[in-house]
Scaffold this active site. Structure first.
Site: not given
Lengths: 450, 519
Positions: A217-219, A222
């Site tokens: 999810m962070c990829t 952000d």
């Protein structure tokens, strides 16, 4: 082979068309199985007695229907919930442009019935889940031409559940219906012959099909780097934030308007981050997880499946099995051609053909939600959205802990998600009953506290 | 030659109707589709095998097909089908075509032959109403229904007569030789009951976009180019400072890797440090390689987190210390006689390969041109995109070197500079590590090879030698050839047939065909 010239215009004898098939079925041969009885009985069996179910009327299904009817299987049912799309026409040769939008099962059945004299193909335009055990029990052989893991798992569980056992635990002859499972992906494919409780069932070999790995999810949120990250961001995060077609409209990847929105949203993000390569076609591929598919691979895999059906039905030759050196044929056509037929082991703790509860070890304090998460991640279970219940304390019935499938029960049970499982399970070794969309029948899970 | 007669395609051929082709194009790409659409396939004898092959080619949109079949003669040639493919160019579609054509061996279960009623039991593309009609027309009509873009031709004539002076295929290889000499791939298929045989007869096919499942990629970590080194130096591993993330009050220590750096930076810097400590040498022994990976562990400790990019860097370590080896298949192409400096092969593929070879021996320093592709890795967006651009720019520089070499070669051959387009050169440079060459033996070589003279003994040990099937199929060919010649002899319609006195059993010993070439 006769070499005299016969004038064929004069008398058309429809049974002459089976001459080649009968050549195979009328004579004993070195590769025939012990149960092969060359002669008229076998022909009668093939044409009139055996009823085959073809599951899926797509790329494999079209080929299977053609191959099976040409092999003399005249009584076939075909089940498929899908309607015909333009993108099917590069391989699903029973369909024409004018059939787009119609039921695959119906159009395929009509075509075969018209083309192959004597063929009686019965279509079922519905989900496999809409049919019950009584329906599946009618068939002597079931062939799977599916493109989804979930449908395979459901069919496997359904067919395995039809097997009956005597008091000594032996299978009642004829109750374990053999299944031939075909699958293709681009230039590769497989054929798997499943004899329930004899060879590994599909669930036993599930690890061969690892679950899809998703992007972190962070990829997505952000630090996107590839065009796929941009599309997944639009699909997984931005859609729910913006709800471009109203709060009640969920993303429907088959809707061109939705796809266009995804594409434009992903493109904007890609431009913002300096990422190249987002196109509409690319967006469709990622969002719908499209797998390339061509006629030739389907033809190869379906032909191998159909031959296995013939062997299973008549014993004219040994079918793929553990004894014959392998029940699972893999086909790799990408770099030249490589095929290999191998055997896998049956799994003792298989939730489908292991015939006992799957044991899972958990900490006493975990919540219902955490237990459900564990069941989804457990490599033996890989459940999708389980409903769970326990034997009730007082009566012989069951008490539902959580059920997401029925709206009214969901409303009533969703608050249980945050409660510790120990509110329902007082001691280690309690058997939960689990209902999940990937399974046709209920499964038992033995919860052990560690 | 029938196959070349209807070569209708033009260079301005455009892909239309793309939705229909979507699932195929996702497999072999737009160039693959174009190559298929330029292809014209000729089948000799519309057997089930041939029909299945055609079905699988018509559905994805082969340009055109020609069926040569007449009933009377198909009785003779029977289960043998020949497929000639005129799919130009050097794209991977050739591989596809082969794969597709392969479909038939398995897609077909029975021996096919004589009468249309029997066709009805085998061949899905003849109908009950068509019994007695010319088979080539019926099959063509029913196949063309599958795809309106495909052009079909039916030639209701004896396939053998069209292409050969001599009627008996098995006595005369002239057809096969003609195809071989013109470089046209020929495919032979046959099926008997539960067994079948498929044979590719390919003088030469060059594949540029082979699309391997696992592409071999050279990142030049062992011999970085200046721009790569400069990029990597921006990442200070000592302090683990990220060059793009300024120190602010919210990032209290310089160790805060709030944003991940590309694994390339770690792997390369670790390598540089290792070499600085080891007289410029690469890690070579197993122990040294372990030490190198420990160095990466030290960096990771300094960061103090289980960073995913260190996991990736360790996976990259192998690339860092072992210089990239040119794949053996590519090496073989580069060292082919056609790629030699003195070769005068005018085929664009081979001219570019010659330039590629000169590049590898010159500017490339032993490396192939970079593809410019960088796989996704754990990193912040800007680092990744910058690194990607660095690889792309170097790939463009490599490609311009190769282009210059191509121009030199063309000049030396007195050819115009524009006979090879920049696009062709770029495509080969981009796929340099994945180019492939397919060459098979000719049928003539196969059938005259002395090694199969004494294969009969294999039949006694079928378990150990699955080749027995091959022997049996050759024997079946011979048996048929004998029967044909017997029939022809009795009808007195042929010359050059096999002496009818021979015992068909002799065929089991394999040299059926060449012994019958009694000319």
């Amino acid at each position: 082979m006769a070499s005299t010239d016969v004038e064929m215009r004069v008398d058309i004898d429809p049974d002459r068309r089976w001459e080649d098939l009968y050549r195979l079925l009328s004579r004993p041969g070195p590769s025939a199985g012990p149960n092969f009885f060359p002669g008229d009985e076998t022909k009668e069996l093939l044409h009139n007695l055996i009823r085959v179910l073809v599951v899926g009327a797509g790329g494999l299904g079209c080929e299977l229907l053609k191959d099976l009817t040409l092999l003399g299987f005249l009584n076939i049912d075909v089940i498929d919930m899908d309607t015909i799309e333009v993108t099917n026409l590069n391989r699903q040769f029973l369909f024409r442009k004018c059939d787009v939008g119609q039921s695959k099962a119906v159009v395929a059945a009509n075509f075969i019935n018209k083309r192959v004299p004597g063929a009686s193909v019965t279509p079922h335009f519905c989900k496999i889940q809409e049919k019950d055990a009584d329906f599946y029990q009618q068939f002597q052989i079931i062939v799977l031409g599916l493109d989804s893991l979930e449908a395979r798992r459901w069919m496997n569980d359904m067919v395995c559940s039809l097997a009956q056992f005597d008091d000594d635990g032996n299978i009642e002859p004829g109750t374990n219906i053999p299944m031939v499972d075909g699958g293709t992906e681009g230039l590769a494919g497989h054929v798997n012959v499943i004899y329930p409780f004899v060879t590994p069932c599909f669930e036993c070999i599930l690890p061969l099909f690892p679950p899809q790995v998703n992007f972190p999810m962070c990829t997505l949120a952000d630090i996107p780097r590839t065009p796929a990250h941009c599309v997944e961001w639009a699909k997984q995060l931005e859609w729910d934030r913006v709800r471009p077609f109203g709060d009640d409209t969920d993303l429907e990847c088959d809707d061109p308007k939705h796809m266009q929105w995804l594409y434009e949203t992903a493109l904007k993000r890609a431009q913002q981050f300096g990422i190249e390569g987002v196109t509409l076609k690319f967006t469709q591929g990622v969002a719908k997880r499209i797998i390339p598919a061509i006629a030739a691979t389907n033809a190869i895999v379906a032909a191998a499946c159909a031959n296995e059906v013939l062997k299973l039905a008549t014993a004219v030759s040994r079918h793929m099995s553990t004894e014959s050196g392998g029940h699972y044929m893999m086909y790799q056509g990408g770099d030249a051609i490589y095929t290999n037929t191998l055997s896998h082991e049956r799994k003792d703790d298989c939730p489908v053909c292991g015939r006992k509860a799957v044991k899972i070890h958990v900490h006493e304090d975990i919540t219902v939600a955490q237990l459900i998460e564990l069941m989804k991640e457990d490599s033996r279970l890989r459940l999708k959205n389980p409903a769970i219940s326990v034997p009730a304390d007082t009566t012989s019935g069951m008490k539902t802990i959580y059920n997401p499938h029925v709206k009214s029960i969901y409303e009533r049970t969703r608050e249980n998600l945050d409660h510790p499982i120990s509110s329902w399970i007082r001691s280690s070794g309690v058997e939960l009953t689990v209902d999940d969309p990937v399974m046709a029948t209920q499964k038992q899970v033995l919860v052990m506290f560690s | 030659m029938v196959a070349s007669k209807a070569n209708h395609s033009s260079d301005r051929h455009v892909i239309s109707n793309s939705e229909r082709k979507d699932r195929s194009i996702r497999l072999w790409g737009e160039r693959g589709q174009l190559a298929l659409e330029k292809g014209h396939v000729c089948v000799l004898n519309a057997t089930v095998v041939a029909t299945e092959v055609l079905k699988n080619l018509v559905l994805p949109g082969v340009g055109a097909f020609t069926i040569v079949d007449n009933h009377r003669v198909s009785e003779i040639v029977m289960a043998m089908v020949m497929v000639m493919v005129m799919a130009m160019v050097m794209v991977m579609v050739m591989v596809m075509v082969m794969a597709m054509v392969m479909a038939m061996v398995m897609a077909m279960v029975m021996v096919m032959v004589k009468h249309s009623e029997r066709d009805l039991g085998n061949n899905f593309f003849v109908t009950q109403e068509s019994i007695g009609e010319p088979r080539c027309h019926e099959v063509m009509k029913n196949l063309l229904e599958l795809n309106e873009e495909v052009k079909g031709h039916a030639v209701n004539e004896d396939a053998c007569e069209i292409i050969m002076s001599n009627l008996d295929f098995f006595n005369d290889f002239s057809c096969v030789i003609v195809l071989w000499e013109r470089g046209i791939p020929l495919f032979l298929g046959k099926a008997y009951g539960m067994i079948g045989l498929w044979r590719n007869v390919i003088p030469e096919v060059c594949i540029v976009e082979s699309r391997p499942e696992y592409a071999k990629e050279n990142y030049r970590l062992a011999n970085p180019f200046p721009e790569l080194s400069a990029f990597v130096e921006k990442f200070d591993l000592e302090s683990c400072r990220h060059p793009y993330i300024p120190l602010t009050e919210t990032t209290p220590t310089p160790f805060a890797f709030s944003s991940p750096s590309p694994s390339h930076s770690f792997a390369l810097q670790a390598l540089q440090r290792w070499r600085a400590e080891h007289d410029g040498k690469m890690p070579q022994t197993g122990q040294e390689k372990d030490q190198f990976r420990e160095l990466l562990d030290d960096f990771q400790l300094a960061v103090g987190k289980d960073e995913e990019n260190f996991v990736e860097a360790k996976a990259l370590a192998r690339h860092a210390y072992s210089p990239f080896e040119i794949p053996s298949e590519v090496k073989a192409i580069l060292s082919d006689a056609k790629a030699g400096a003195d070769s005068n092969c005018q085929d664009p593929f081979w001219i570019i390969v010659r330039a590629l070879r000169a590049f590898v021996e010159g500017e490339g320093g032993g490396c192939l041109p970079l593809s410019g592709m960088l796989p996704d890795m754990h990193a912040d967006t800007k680092s990744y995109i910058d690194l990607q651009n660095i690889y792309r720019e170097q790939a463009a520089r490599d490609c311009s070197h190769v282009s210059a070499r191509v121009q030199q070669i063309l000049t030396s051959m007195n050819q115009r500079a524009d006979v090879i387009s920049q696009a062709e050169i770029s495509l080969i440079c981009k796929n340099a590590a994945n180019i492939r060459l397919v060459r098979t033996r000719s049928l003539q070589e196969e059938y005259t090879s002395p090694c199969c003279d004494d294969w009969g003994w294999m039949l006694d040990m079928p378990e150990e030698f699955p080749h027995y099937l091959y022997v049996l199929l050759r024997a079946a060919d011979r048996y048929k050839a004998l029967k044909i010649s017997l029939n022809l002899a009795t009808s007195a319609s042929s010359s050059g047939c096999i002496s009818p006195g021979k015992d068909p059993k002799l065929a089991l010993h394999g040299h059926a065909l060449h012994t019958s070439r009694s000319k």
